[in-house]
Design a protein around this motif. Structure first.
Motif, PDB file in Angstrom:
ATOM      1  N   ALA A  76      32.570  24.684   9.884  1.00  0.00           N
ATOM      2  CA  ALA A  76      31.371  24.553   9.039  1.00  0.00           C
ATOM      3  C   ALA A  76      31.683  25.133   7.660  1.00  0.00           C
ATOM      4  O   ALA A  76      32.289  26.197   7.539  1.00  0.00           O
ATOM      5  CB  ALA A  76      30.191  25.286   9.657  1.00  0.00           C
ATOM      6  N   HIS A  91      30.497  28.255  13.268  1.00  0.00           N
ATOM      7  CA  HIS A  91      31.519  27.270  13.667  1.00  0.00           C
ATOM      8  C   HIS A  91      32.675  27.351  12.668  1.00  0.00           C
ATOM      9  O   HIS A  91      32.457  27.366  11.457  1.00  0.00           O
ATOM     10  CB  HIS A  91      30.916  25.866  13.686  1.00  0.00           C
ATOM     11  N   ARG A 136      26.372  12.760  19.951  1.00  0.00           N
ATOM     12  CA  ARG A 136      26.936  13.056  18.632  1.00  0.00           C
ATOM     13  C   ARG A 136      27.340  11.749  17.936  1.00  0.00           C
ATOM     14  O   ARG A 136      27.210  11.621  16.727  1.00  0.00           O
ATOM     15  CB  ARG A 136      28.111  14.005  18.755  1.00  0.00           C
ATOM     16  N   ILE A 187      29.083  19.869   7.807  1.00  0.00           N
ATOM     17  CA  ILE A 187      28.578  20.216   9.130  1.00  0.00           C
ATOM     18  C   ILE A 187      29.338  19.391  10.169  1.00  0.00           C
ATOM     19  O   ILE A 187      29.189  18.168  10.223  1.00  0.00           O
ATOM     20  CB  ILE A 187      27.064  19.944   9.227  1.00  0.00           C
ATOM     21  N   ALA A 215      28.987  21.379  15.751  1.00  0.00           N
ATOM     22  CA  ALA A 215      28.241  22.579  15.363  1.00  0.00           C
ATOM     23  C   ALA A 215      26.739  22.331  15.426  1.00  0.00           C
ATOM     24  O   ALA A 215      25.945  23.274  15.362  1.00  0.00           O
ATOM     25  CB  ALA A 215      28.622  23.020  13.946  1.00  0.00           C
ATOM     26  N   ILE A 216      26.327  21.062  15.560  1.00  0.00           N
ATOM     27  CA  ILE A 216      24.897  20.735  15.568  1.00  0.00           C
ATOM     28  C   ILE A 216      24.257  21.217  16.860  1.00  0.00           C
ATOM     29  O   ILE A 216      24.749  20.953  17.957  1.00  0.00           O
ATOM     30  CB  ILE A 216      24.680  19.218  15.388  1.00  0.00           C
ATOM     31  N   GLN A 217      23.144  21.947  16.708  1.00  0.00           N
ATOM     32  CA  GLN A 217      22.387  22.435  17.858  1.00  0.00           C
ATOM     33  C   GLN A 217      21.147  21.583  18.114  1.00  0.00           C
ATOM     34  O   GLN A 217      20.783  21.362  19.259  1.00  0.00           O
ATOM     35  CB  GLN A 217      21.997  23.893  17.632  1.00  0.00           C
ATOM     36  N   PHE A 268      22.280  23.887  12.810  1.00  0.00           N
ATOM     37  CA  PHE A 268      23.690  23.972  13.159  1.00  0.00           C
ATOM     38  C   PHE A 268      24.161  25.418  13.193  1.00  0.00           C
ATOM     39  O   PHE A 268      23.544  26.317  12.626  1.00  0.00           O
ATOM     40  CB  PHE A 268      24.553  23.131  12.211  1.00  0.00           C
ATOM     41  N   GLU A 281      22.784  30.676  12.639  1.00  0.00           N
ATOM     42  CA  GLU A 281      22.370  29.273  12.624  1.00  0.00           C
ATOM     43  C   GLU A 281      21.477  29.017  11.423  1.00  0.00           C
ATOM     44  O   GLU A 281      20.903  29.941  10.855  1.00  0.00           O
ATOM     45  CB  GLU A 281      21.655  28.872  13.913  1.00  0.00           C
ATOM     46  N   TYR A 295      29.998  17.747  13.713  1.00  0.00           N
ATOM     47  CA  TYR A 295      29.047  17.294  14.734  1.00  0.00           C
ATOM     48  C   TYR A 295      28.946  18.283  15.884  1.00  0.00           C
ATOM     49  O   TYR A 295      27.859  18.501  16.419  1.00  0.00           O
ATOM     50  CB  TYR A 295      29.435  15.916  15.283  1.00  0.00           C
TER      51      TYR A 295
END
Length: 155
Positions: free
Chosen positions: A48, A45, A16, A95, A99-101, A41, A61, A97
């Motif tokens: 978000a 979250h 991240r 967004i 929450a990023i997939q 993302f 997502e 970090y």
């Protein structure tokens, strides 16, 4: 009793941090050459931020593209804000970090995928099990970072 080193959590934070560093460079200098990003993302979250109509359309997502047009990129310690164009409608997003997939730069075949195995990795940084129990279930709660195949993004 000593706490074991949580390499998964450490790797997760490092990846991240890499995304934050890349986005900071883009904030300062723009996207170089053919670089562009596909960022998936978790829209559920709690931190978000996106328009209600986007959250309704993408209830779990969402994948956004930072390529030809984006505005107001602001990189912060916990996430980034950017305005993207959705069908001629500019919409601001925030967004986090965590929450990023997935984070992919197809121009150089680089990608990261963050798998969630349940629970929030930052629930309690000092005690891997907030209940105090050591039931050996830490592996099911941590997230791992790994390289993702670009074939899943090709049409």
């Amino acid at each position: 009793m000593s706490t074991p080193i949580d390499y998964g959590k450490l790797m997760h934070r490092a990846m991240r941090g890499l995304i934050q560093e890349v986005l900071t460079g883009v904030q300062k200098n723009g996207l170089p050459g053919a670089h562009h990003f596909l960022i998936t993302f978790d829209t559920t979250h709690p931190d978000a931020q996106l328009a209600d109509w986007l959250r309704d359309r993408y209830p779990e997502e969402m994948t956004v593209v930072m390529q030809h047009w984006f505005d107001g990129l602001e990189v912060m310690d916990d996430g980034f804000a950017v305005t993207l164009n959705f069908g001629e409608s500019p919409e601001p997003l925030y967004i986090p970090y965590d929450a990023i997939q997935t984070f992919v730069d197809p121009s150089v075949e680089f990608g990261l995928r963050f798998d969630s195995h349940g629970g929030d990795e930052d629930e309690d940084d000092d005690d891997p099990d907030p209940s105090g129990r050591d039931d050996g279930d830490h592996e099911t709660r941590k997230r791992d970072a790994q390289v993702v195949s670009l074939d899943s993004f090709r049409k």
